[in-house]
Design a protein around this motif. Structure first.
Motif, PDB file in Angstrom:
ATOM      1  N   TYR A   1      11.300  -1.780  74.764  1.00 38.72           N
ATOM      2  CA  TYR A   1      11.937  -2.768  75.622  1.00 38.72           C
ATOM      3  C   TYR A   1      13.114  -3.405  74.896  1.00 38.72           C
ATOM      4  CZ  TYR A   1       9.451  -6.397  72.961  1.00 38.72           C
ATOM      5  OH  TYR A   1       8.990  -7.209  71.967  1.00 38.72           O
ATOM      6  N   CYS A   2      14.034  -3.923  75.663  1.00 32.60           N
ATOM      7  CA  CYS A   2      15.212  -4.583  75.116  1.00 32.60           C
ATOM      8  C   CYS A   2      15.613  -5.719  76.047  1.00 32.60           C
ATOM      9  CB  CYS A   2      16.367  -3.587  74.974  1.00 32.60           C
ATOM     10  SG  CYS A   2      17.961  -4.346  74.530  1.00 32.60           S
ATOM     11  N   ALA A   3      15.787  -6.907  75.478  1.00 37.64           N
ATOM     12  CA  ALA A   3      16.319  -8.050  76.219  1.00 37.64           C
ATOM     13  C   ALA A   3      17.640  -8.440  75.567  1.00 37.64           C
ATOM     14  CB  ALA A   3      15.347  -9.217  76.176  1.00 37.64           C
ATOM     15  N   VAL A   4      18.721  -8.340  76.324  1.00 36.44           N
ATOM     16  CA  VAL A   4      20.041  -8.664  75.781  1.00 36.44           C
ATOM     17  C   VAL A   4      20.252 -10.171  75.854  1.00 36.44           C
ATOM     18  CG1 VAL A   4      22.519  -8.250  75.960  1.00 36.44           C
ATOM     19  CG2 VAL A   4      20.913  -6.423  76.512  1.00 36.44           C
ATOM     20  N   LEU A   5      20.493 -10.774  74.705  1.00 36.53           N
ATOM     21  CA  LEU A   5      20.648 -12.227  74.629  1.00 36.53           C
ATOM     22  C   LEU A   5      22.112 -12.644  74.643  1.00 36.53           C
ATOM     23  CD1 LEU A   5      17.955 -12.830  71.849  1.00 36.53           C
ATOM     24  CD2 LEU A   5      17.649 -12.883  74.329  1.00 36.53           C
ATOM     25  N   GLU A   6      22.997 -11.758  74.166  1.00 35.56           N
ATOM     26  CA  GLU A   6      24.423 -12.101  74.086  1.00 35.56           C
ATOM     27  C   GLU A   6      25.233 -10.815  74.071  1.00 35.56           C
ATOM     28  OE1 GLU A   6      27.454 -13.835  70.629  1.00 35.56           O
ATOM     29  OE2 GLU A   6      25.326 -14.365  70.558  1.00 35.56           O
ATOM     30  N   GLY A   7      26.384 -10.793  74.754  1.00 37.04           N
ATOM     31  CA  GLY A   7      27.256  -9.640  74.735  1.00 37.04           C
ATOM     32  C   GLY A   7      26.833  -8.545  75.695  1.00 37.04           C
ATOM     33  N   ALA A   8      27.240  -7.314  75.389  1.00 42.21           N
ATOM     34  CA  ALA A   8      26.950  -6.173  76.263  1.00 42.21           C
ATOM     35  C   ALA A   8      26.805  -4.910  75.426  1.00 42.21           C
ATOM     36  CB  ALA A   8      28.061  -6.002  77.300  1.00 42.21           C
ATOM     37  N   SER A   9      26.106  -3.926  75.981  1.00 39.55           N
ATOM     38  CA  SER A   9      25.918  -2.639  75.304  1.00 39.55           C
ATOM     39  C   SER A   9      25.709  -1.569  76.347  1.00 39.55           C
ATOM     40  CB  SER A   9      24.706  -2.700  74.355  1.00 39.55           C
ATOM     41  OG  SER A   9      23.507  -2.882  75.094  1.00 39.55           O
ATOM     42  N   ARG A  10      25.636  -0.325  75.885  1.00 33.86           N
ATOM     43  CA  ARG A  10      25.331   0.803  76.765  1.00 33.86           C
ATOM     44  C   ARG A  10      24.078   1.485  76.257  1.00 33.86           C
ATOM     45  NH1 ARG A  10      28.823   4.922  76.568  1.00 33.86           N
ATOM     46  NH2 ARG A  10      28.846   5.515  78.754  1.00 33.86           N
ATOM     47  N   LEU A  11      23.144   1.770  77.174  1.00 36.15           N
ATOM     48  CA  LEU A  11      21.918   2.480  76.846  1.00 36.15           C
ATOM     49  C   LEU A  11      22.004   3.880  77.450  1.00 36.15           C
ATOM     50  CD1 LEU A  11      18.969   2.355  75.686  1.00 36.15           C
ATOM     51  CD2 LEU A  11      18.252   1.731  77.999  1.00 36.15           C
ATOM     52  N   ILE A  12      21.820   4.887  76.616  1.00 33.39           N
ATOM     53  CA  ILE A  12      21.917   6.273  77.069  1.00 33.39           C
ATOM     54  C   ILE A  12      20.585   6.952  76.793  1.00 33.39           C
ATOM     55  CG2 ILE A  12      23.212   8.430  76.884  1.00 33.39           C
ATOM     56  CD1 ILE A  12      25.406   6.596  75.438  1.00 33.39           C
ATOM     57  N   VAL A  13      19.803   7.151  77.849  1.00 32.27           N
ATOM     58  CA  VAL A  13      18.511   7.838  77.748  1.00 32.27           C
ATOM     59  C   VAL A  13      18.728   9.301  78.100  1.00 32.27           C
ATOM     60  CG1 VAL A  13      16.157   7.964  78.634  1.00 32.27           C
ATOM     61  CG2 VAL A  13      17.255   5.734  78.343  1.00 32.27           C
ATOM     62  N   ALA A  14      18.162  10.186  77.287  1.00 30.26           N
ATOM     63  CA  ALA A  14      18.363  11.627  77.475  1.00 30.26           C
ATOM     64  C   ALA A  14      18.086  12.035  78.910  1.00 30.26           C
ATOM     65  CB  ALA A  14      17.455  12.402  76.520  1.00 30.26           C
ATOM     66  N   GLY A  15      19.057  12.731  79.504  1.00 28.48           N
ATOM     67  CA  GLY A  15      18.882  13.252  80.857  1.00 28.48           C
ATOM     68  C   GLY A  15      19.200  12.278  81.969  1.00 28.48           C
TER      69      GLY A  15
END
Length: 299
Positions: free
Chosen positions: A40-54
């Motif tokens: 799990y991931c909770a973003v607290l500040e800023g932004a990102s990209r998550l790339i899950v295979a497929g």
């Protein structure tokens, strides 16, 4: 009425493995192999990209929560990432990780963690959940993850008990928050006004003589319309879902002391112990009596 979310999460027996705060700056990319552990991931500040295979990349913003019940190979990157194949070094100190430019300003902060499912039926139950659950605009989830992180790093009495309860709440809240925006699976099915009553009735009374025609009647749809809609929304055919849930329940019951095969067969909707034994062996790979003995010996 029975709550399928709560039942699935309770049977999964989630337990905390670890959690940590991650900060990042500049351009970065981190990758993780397919561990099979829930992530799990909770973003607290800023932004990102998550790339899950497929799957298509998901852009995460502050306040977003992502749950991957069975972690596939995935990468997490800055919005402007490093080139493919180039991986950022990760510095770890005091339960915190730093990614990207170690000396530059921090423009990203998140709480991430891995869990483990104690249930031997984890793979079976996880198959009922979406592969990736992305929830946006739910501050309750961010607050819950913060509590999990704080408790996991504490040495307070009853820490493991508190973590177990917090994780159950976290999973249930994530599942119900996703609703109709979730991918195919139990979560989306329970957000569908025609499918939800059927799913709740199956969980409430799995031993009843269910058929596609009876399920369709519960949903106030024709048999063909119900079958098509259930399969499209939940991701598997109605009777396959019923069998999956019955087998999960059967395995739980067989692990309980004194639960005989005939009793379990009746509880999960089989008219005879022999019919149940055949179905169980086909689904699980061994007869129920042998499964119960193996579980007793292991316990």
């Amino acid at each position: 009425m029975t709550d399928p979310f709560a039942e699935v999460v309770t049977l999964l027996q989630p337990a905390m493995r670890f959690s940590k705060t991650v900060t990042a700056g500049g351009r970065w990319r981190v990758s993780r192999p397919a561990t099979g552990e829930p992530f799990y991931c909770a973003v607290l500040e800023g932004a990102s990209r998550l790339i899950v295979a497929g799957r298509e990349p998901v852009t995460l913003h502050a306040g977003d929560f992502v749950l991957v019940p069975a972690a596939f190979e995935f990468s997490s990157t800055s919005i402007d990432p490093l080139p493919e194949g180039e991986i950022s070094p990760v510095a770890v100190a005091d339960g915190r990780s730093r990614v990207g430019d170690p000396d530059g300003p921090t423009d990203y902060r998140a709480l991430i963690g891995h869990c483990a499912f104690g249930s031997p039926d984890a793979a079976l139950l996880v198959s009922l959940l979406p592969e990736v659950l992305h929830v946006r605009g739910e501050p309750r989830l961010t607050a819950l993850v913060g509590l999990v992180g704080d408790e996991s790093r504490s040495g307070r009495p009853a820490r493991d008990v508190v973590l177990e309860r917090l994780l159950e709440v976290l999973f249930i809240d994530a599942l119900r928050s996703a609703g109709a925006t979730a991918p195919v699976g139990l979560v989306r099915g329970l957000a569908d006004p025609r499918m939800a009553p059927v799913l709740r009735r199956i969980h409430e009374s799995p031993a009843e003589a269910w058929s596609v025609a009876r399920m369709a009647s519960e949903a106030a749809l024709s048999r063909s319309a119900f079958f098509e809609r259930f399969t499209r929304v939940v991701g598997i055919a109605p009777m396959e879902y019923l069998l999956t849930w019955r087998m999960a329940m059967a395995r739980q019951l067989l692990r309980q002391d004194g639960a005989g095969v005939a009793h379990v067969a009746e509880r999960v909707g089989y008219g005879s112990a022999s019919a149940f034994s055949v179905a169980f062996a086909r689904h699980v790979g061994q007869p129920p009596a042998r499964y119960a003995r193996a579980e007793a010996a292991a316990g």
